[in-house]
Design a protein around this motif. Structure first.
Motif, PDB file in Angstrom:
ATOM      1  N   LYS A  68       5.981  31.666  20.374  1.00  0.00           N
ATOM      2  CA  LYS A  68       6.381  32.878  20.785  1.00  0.00           C
ATOM      3  C   LYS A  68       5.349  34.047  20.145  1.00  0.00           C
ATOM      4  CE  LYS A  68       9.805  36.584  20.467  1.00  0.00           C
ATOM      5  NZ  LYS A  68       8.742  37.644  20.418  1.00  0.00           N
ATOM      6  N   MET A  69       5.169  33.733  18.754  1.00  0.00           N
ATOM      7  CA  MET A  69       4.104  34.576  18.029  1.00  0.00           C
ATOM      8  C   MET A  69       2.877  34.605  18.505  1.00  0.00           C
ATOM      9  SD  MET A  69       6.920  34.808  16.314  1.00  0.00           S
ATOM     10  CE  MET A  69       7.433  36.341  15.885  1.00  0.00           C
ATOM     11  N   GLU A  70       2.387  33.379  19.046  1.00  0.00           N
ATOM     12  CA  GLU A  70       1.063  33.493  19.604  1.00  0.00           C
ATOM     13  C   GLU A  70       0.875  34.181  20.976  1.00  0.00           C
ATOM     14  OE1 GLU A  70      -1.003  29.448  17.811  1.00  0.00           O
ATOM     15  OE2 GLU A  70      -0.006  29.106  19.760  1.00  0.00           O
ATOM     16  N   ARG A  71       1.939  34.138  21.786  1.00  0.00           N
ATOM     17  CA  ARG A  71       2.006  34.727  22.952  1.00  0.00           C
ATOM     18  C   ARG A  71       2.057  36.390  22.700  1.00  0.00           C
ATOM     19  NH1 ARG A  71       5.652  31.513  24.747  1.00  0.00           N
ATOM     20  NH2 ARG A  71       7.674  33.012  24.305  1.00  0.00           N
ATOM     21  N   ASP A  72       2.915  36.528  21.539  1.00  0.00           N
ATOM     22  CA  ASP A  72       2.949  38.047  21.232  1.00  0.00           C
ATOM     23  C   ASP A  72       1.640  38.561  20.587  1.00  0.00           C
ATOM     24  OD1 ASP A  72       5.460  38.162  21.813  1.00  0.00           O
ATOM     25  OD2 ASP A  72       6.265  38.607  19.782  1.00  0.00           O
ATOM     26  N   THR A  73       1.097  37.748  19.829  1.00  0.00           N
ATOM     27  CA  THR A  73      -0.411  37.961  19.344  1.00  0.00           C
ATOM     28  C   THR A  73      -1.481  38.441  20.404  1.00  0.00           C
ATOM     29  OG1 THR A  73       0.286  36.582  17.432  1.00  0.00           O
ATOM     30  CG2 THR A  73      -2.633  37.279  17.881  1.00  0.00           C
ATOM     31  N   GLN A  74      -1.489  37.751  21.524  1.00  0.00           N
ATOM     32  CA  GLN A  74      -2.602  37.991  22.481  1.00  0.00           C
ATOM     33  C   GLN A  74      -2.030  39.560  23.143  1.00  0.00           C
ATOM     34  OE1 GLN A  74      -5.066  36.262  23.091  1.00  0.00           O
ATOM     35  NE2 GLN A  74      -4.176  35.070  21.321  1.00  0.00           N
ATOM     36  N   ARG A  75      -0.833  39.796  23.239  1.00  0.00           N
ATOM     37  CA  ARG A  75      -0.448  41.054  23.772  1.00  0.00           C
ATOM     38  C   ARG A  75      -1.124  42.182  22.578  1.00  0.00           C
ATOM     39  NH1 ARG A  75       3.521  43.347  22.667  1.00  0.00           N
ATOM     40  NH2 ARG A  75       4.737  41.722  21.763  1.00  0.00           N
ATOM     41  N   TYR A 100      -7.557  46.219  21.411  1.00  0.00           N
ATOM     42  CA  TYR A 100      -8.678  46.659  22.403  1.00  0.00           C
ATOM     43  C   TYR A 100      -8.485  48.208  22.851  1.00  0.00           C
ATOM     44  CZ  TYR A 100     -11.521  47.453  26.382  1.00  0.00           C
ATOM     45  OH  TYR A 100     -12.271  47.837  27.422  1.00  0.00           O
ATOM     46  N   GLU A 101      -7.519  48.292  23.624  1.00  0.00           N
ATOM     47  CA  GLU A 101      -7.083  49.475  24.279  1.00  0.00           C
ATOM     48  C   GLU A 101      -7.105  50.639  23.338  1.00  0.00           C
ATOM     49  OE1 GLU A 101      -7.265  49.998  27.293  1.00  0.00           O
ATOM     50  OE2 GLU A 101      -6.636  52.237  27.304  1.00  0.00           O
ATOM     51  N   TYR A 102      -6.487  50.428  22.219  1.00  0.00           N
ATOM     52  CA  TYR A 102      -6.342  51.810  21.265  1.00  0.00           C
ATOM     53  C   TYR A 102      -7.580  52.065  20.470  1.00  0.00           C
ATOM     54  CZ  TYR A 102      -1.782  52.346  22.570  1.00  0.00           C
ATOM     55  OH  TYR A 102      -0.281  52.801  23.293  1.00  0.00           O
ATOM     56  N   SER A 103      -8.120  50.977  20.207  1.00  0.00           N
ATOM     57  CA  SER A 103      -9.769  51.139  19.614  1.00  0.00           C
ATOM     58  C   SER A 103     -10.560  51.616  20.355  1.00  0.00           C
ATOM     59  CB  SER A 103     -10.121  49.695  19.036  1.00  0.00           C
ATOM     60  OG  SER A 103     -10.457  48.958  20.020  1.00  0.00           O
ATOM     61  N   LYS A 104     -10.522  51.492  21.779  1.00  0.00           N
ATOM     62  CA  LYS A 104     -11.419  52.237  22.615  1.00  0.00           C
ATOM     63  C   LYS A 104     -10.979  53.672  22.541  1.00  0.00           C
ATOM     64  CE  LYS A 104     -10.661  51.361  27.046  1.00  0.00           C
ATOM     65  NZ  LYS A 104     -10.527  50.533  28.326  1.00  0.00           N
ATOM     66  N   ARG A 105      -9.877  53.902  22.712  1.00  0.00           N
ATOM     67  CA  ARG A 105      -9.475  55.347  22.729  1.00  0.00           C
ATOM     68  C   ARG A 105      -9.719  56.231  21.547  1.00  0.00           C
ATOM     69  NH1 ARG A 105      -3.604  55.954  25.861  1.00  0.00           N
ATOM     70  NH2 ARG A 105      -3.975  54.707  27.299  1.00  0.00           N
ATOM     71  N   LEU A 106      -9.629  55.483  20.227  1.00  0.00           N
ATOM     72  CA  LEU A 106      -9.858  55.906  19.024  1.00  0.00           C
ATOM     73  C   LEU A 106     -11.476  56.421  18.955  1.00  0.00           C
ATOM     74  CD1 LEU A 106      -8.624  56.343  15.914  1.00  0.00           C
ATOM     75  CD2 LEU A 106      -9.858  54.147  15.534  1.00  0.00           C
ATOM     76  N   PHE A 107     -12.198  55.385  19.599  1.00  0.00           N
ATOM     77  CA  PHE A 107     -13.805  55.556  19.585  1.00  0.00           C
ATOM     78  C   PHE A 107     -13.960  56.918  20.447  1.00  0.00           C
ATOM     79  CE2 PHE A 107     -17.884  54.683  20.981  1.00  0.00           C
ATOM     80  CZ  PHE A 107     -18.844  54.593  19.751  1.00  0.00           C
ATOM     81  N   ARG A 127     -12.784  37.698  12.554  1.00  0.00           N
ATOM     82  CA  ARG A 127     -13.103  37.413  13.896  1.00  0.00           C
ATOM     83  C   ARG A 127     -12.099  37.316  14.950  1.00  0.00           C
ATOM     84  NH1 ARG A 127     -14.001  31.599  16.182  1.00  0.00           N
ATOM     85  NH2 ARG A 127     -14.921  32.062  18.211  1.00  0.00           N
ATOM     86  N   GLU A 128     -11.034  36.728  14.569  1.00  0.00           N
ATOM     87  CA  GLU A 128     -10.059  36.793  15.655  1.00  0.00           C
ATOM     88  C   GLU A 128      -9.345  38.172  16.130  1.00  0.00           C
ATOM     89  OE1 GLU A 128      -8.753  34.300  17.329  1.00  0.00           O
ATOM     90  OE2 GLU A 128     -10.183  32.614  16.404  1.00  0.00           O
ATOM     91  N   LEU A 129      -9.221  38.847  15.148  1.00  0.00           N
ATOM     92  CA  LEU A 129      -8.669  40.111  15.262  1.00  0.00           C
ATOM     93  C   LEU A 129      -9.360  41.190  16.217  1.00  0.00           C
ATOM     94  CD1 LEU A 129      -5.838  41.680  13.946  1.00  0.00           C
ATOM     95  CD2 LEU A 129      -7.540  42.317  12.055  1.00  0.00           C
ATOM     96  N   PHE A 130     -10.606  41.004  16.239  1.00  0.00           N
ATOM     97  CA  PHE A 130     -11.504  41.981  16.944  1.00  0.00           C
ATOM     98  C   PHE A 130     -12.041  41.379  18.245  1.00  0.00           C
ATOM     99  CE2 PHE A 130     -10.968  43.697  12.737  1.00  0.00           C
ATOM    100  CZ  PHE A 130     -10.217  44.833  13.125  1.00  0.00           C
ATOM    101  N   LYS A 131     -11.463  40.121  18.455  1.00  0.00           N
ATOM    102  CA  LYS A 131     -12.068  39.233  19.648  1.00  0.00           C
ATOM    103  C   LYS A 131     -12.501  40.296  20.859  1.00  0.00           C
ATOM    104  CE  LYS A 131      -9.933  35.404  20.814  1.00  0.00           C
ATOM    105  NZ  LYS A 131      -9.170  33.971  20.761  1.00  0.00           N
ATOM    106  N   LEU A 132     -11.614  41.009  21.247  1.00  0.00           N
ATOM    107  CA  LEU A 132     -11.698  41.919  22.512  1.00  0.00           C
ATOM    108  C   LEU A 132     -12.203  43.119  22.360  1.00  0.00           C
ATOM    109  CD1 LEU A 132      -7.985  41.209  23.833  1.00  0.00           C
ATOM    110  CD2 LEU A 132     -10.188  40.285  24.259  1.00  0.00           C
ATOM    111  N   TYR A 155      -0.828  36.919  13.778  1.00  0.00           N
ATOM    112  CA  TYR A 155       0.403  37.629  14.192  1.00  0.00           C
ATOM    113  C   TYR A 155       0.722  39.125  13.184  1.00  0.00           C
ATOM    114  CZ  TYR A 155       5.003  39.141  15.491  1.00  0.00           C
ATOM    115  OH  TYR A 155       5.946  40.024  15.520  1.00  0.00           O
ATOM    116  N   ALA A 156       0.827  38.660  11.949  1.00  0.00           N
ATOM    117  CA  ALA A 156       1.147  39.504  11.189  1.00  0.00           C
ATOM    118  C   ALA A 156       0.201  40.880  10.998  1.00  0.00           C
ATOM    119  CB  ALA A 156       1.591  39.174   9.698  1.00  0.00           C
ATOM    120  N   VAL A 157      -1.284  40.406  10.839  1.00  0.00           N
ATOM    121  CA  VAL A 157      -2.009  41.733  10.717  1.00  0.00           C
ATOM    122  C   VAL A 157      -2.337  42.146  11.960  1.00  0.00           C
ATOM    123  CG1 VAL A 157      -4.380  42.129   9.887  1.00  0.00           C
ATOM    124  CG2 VAL A 157      -3.030  40.371   8.699  1.00  0.00           C
TER     125      VAL A 157
END
Lengths: 259, 259
Positions: free
Chosen positions: A19-26, A32-39, A63-68, A223-225
């Motif tokens: 479940k947490m891995e699925r949530d992490t993908q979301r 991605y979406e919000y960092s684009k808006r921030l920029f 590396r994982e956190l900012f993959k997209l 997941y937590a971060v």
């Protein structure tokens, strides 16, 4: 206060990996979406401070956190031992220089908290001068937040026996030799002292709150971060700015096209 | 010389989309693997210079190109109009400051070539001073390469009618309004003059070679630049360094573990 002893570096027992891995993908898609808006908004910024013992997984997490996310929207800065020039300034000088530009997310892989941790454990600075740094850091972080930089502070909690396994992999695996440092094994001998200083930091530098994250396993850490970063960005709710133009109105068919 | 007139911004007719997209995935994986080695080796660096008219797709390219790579290994720098402080220095001062650290890949989204292009088209600098910059840039790039920074220079070739479509999308699409600038439409009126200066740059600043990349379509652009970056990294062949330790030998079971 004994936050670290109460915290389980394996994560809450209610967390299920699948479940947490699925949530992490979301959550990564949200980042991605919000960092684009921030920029695009180009008004505010985010600083992610990562602290933790060696081998707690800071590099892999980044590396994982900012993959997209585009590398044009994220800066990563690792603070090493201060240079000769940096030592001729106050300890926050080099930190201030690396604070995020408007629109950006900056990650500090270690930070100004090392300037409390290292002298507290190894000496080299009078106790009353270390004491002053707690307040100076609070003042600095408040100033940054008042000027539009949202700060997320993460302590990456790993159990000593799990750390040993990670450090040993660096000796066993040729592709990981470059990550090995004898110093990490020396630092490990001071585990309890470091934890004591961290407890004091959590207590005294908590105007901008600390988040203790379970890092024994990669999926709990990620997941937590991701949840912290995604929730922060959503709460900031950055907006795409309106069209700025003296020549055009939205919908180009109504606009004068000059070519 | 008329390189740009001879170059097809749609890409060679022999390129097949499905095959090139498959190849691109492999190349991106190579870029991940070799940029990790470059970072681990910590001896040399790569500078990717992206030049092109507005809307040629530099931002999207940067995001796609380093999708698998950690943001800790890549820096992106966009050069805007020089600040008051930057103008009190020679034109290469701010460029030198942003050159990659050892182990890193730096991307220049626009570069020192703007310091030839802009005064050549809009004036503001004596012709003989512009002329000197060609040689100064050659000298600077040679110095950087001699000191371990491999430079990849890319001109992103887009047809004027395709550019118009891209710029119009920025007016039509609310999420793209922030990318719009009236100035881009003004610059577009000087297309032929810009191309003339680019031809001169390709001719005179070719000690470090230029690569003209077909950018009418995203997949040709991404394939061509991933191939350039992957091939460059493979040729550099960065190596994981050996274990540096006074306490351990590879294979920890034989080693003295202090904890």
């Amino acid at each position: 206060m004994n936050l670290l002893k109460k915290h389980d570096p394996n994560g809450p027992s209610s967390w299920r990996k699948a479940k947490m891995e699925r949530d992490t993908q979301r959550l990564l898609a949200d980042i991605y979406e919000y960092s684009k808006r921030l920029f695009a908004e180009h008004q505010r910024s985010v600083l992610l401070v990562l602290q933790g013992m060696d081998g707690s997984g800071k590099d892999g997490l980044i590396r994982e956190l900012f993959k997209l996310v585009s590398p044009a929207w994220v800066n990563v800065h690792s603070f090493k031992a201060p240079s000769v020039e940096e030592l001729t300034h106050d300890f926050l000088w080099r930190v201030h220089d690396k604070m995020p530009e408007k629109g950006m997310i900056t990650v500090f892989n270690r930070s100004h908290y090392e300037d409390i941790l290292v002298p507290s454990v190894y000496g080299g600075l009078a106790a009353r001068d270390i004491e002053k740094r707690y307040k100076q850091i609070n003042d600095f972080e408040r100033m940054a937040e008042e000027n539009g930089t949202k700060i997320i502070k993460v302590y990456m909690n790993i159990a000593p026996n799990v750390q040993a396994k990670k450090l040993r992999e660096r000796i066993d695996t040729p592709e990981k030799h470059w990550k090995h440092s004898d110093q990490d094994w020396e630092t490990r001998e001071h585990w309890a002292e470091f934890m004591e200083v961290y407890e004091k930091i959590f207590l005294k530098c908590n105007d901008v709150p600390w988040h203790i994250v379970p890092c024994n396993r990669n999926w709990t850490k990620l997941y937590a971060v991701s949840k912290l970063v995604a929730d922060t960005l959503k709460k900031m709710d950055p907006q795409f700015p309106p069209l700025k133009s003296d020549k055009f109105t939205p919908n180009y068919e109504k606009a004068r096209i000059s070519y």
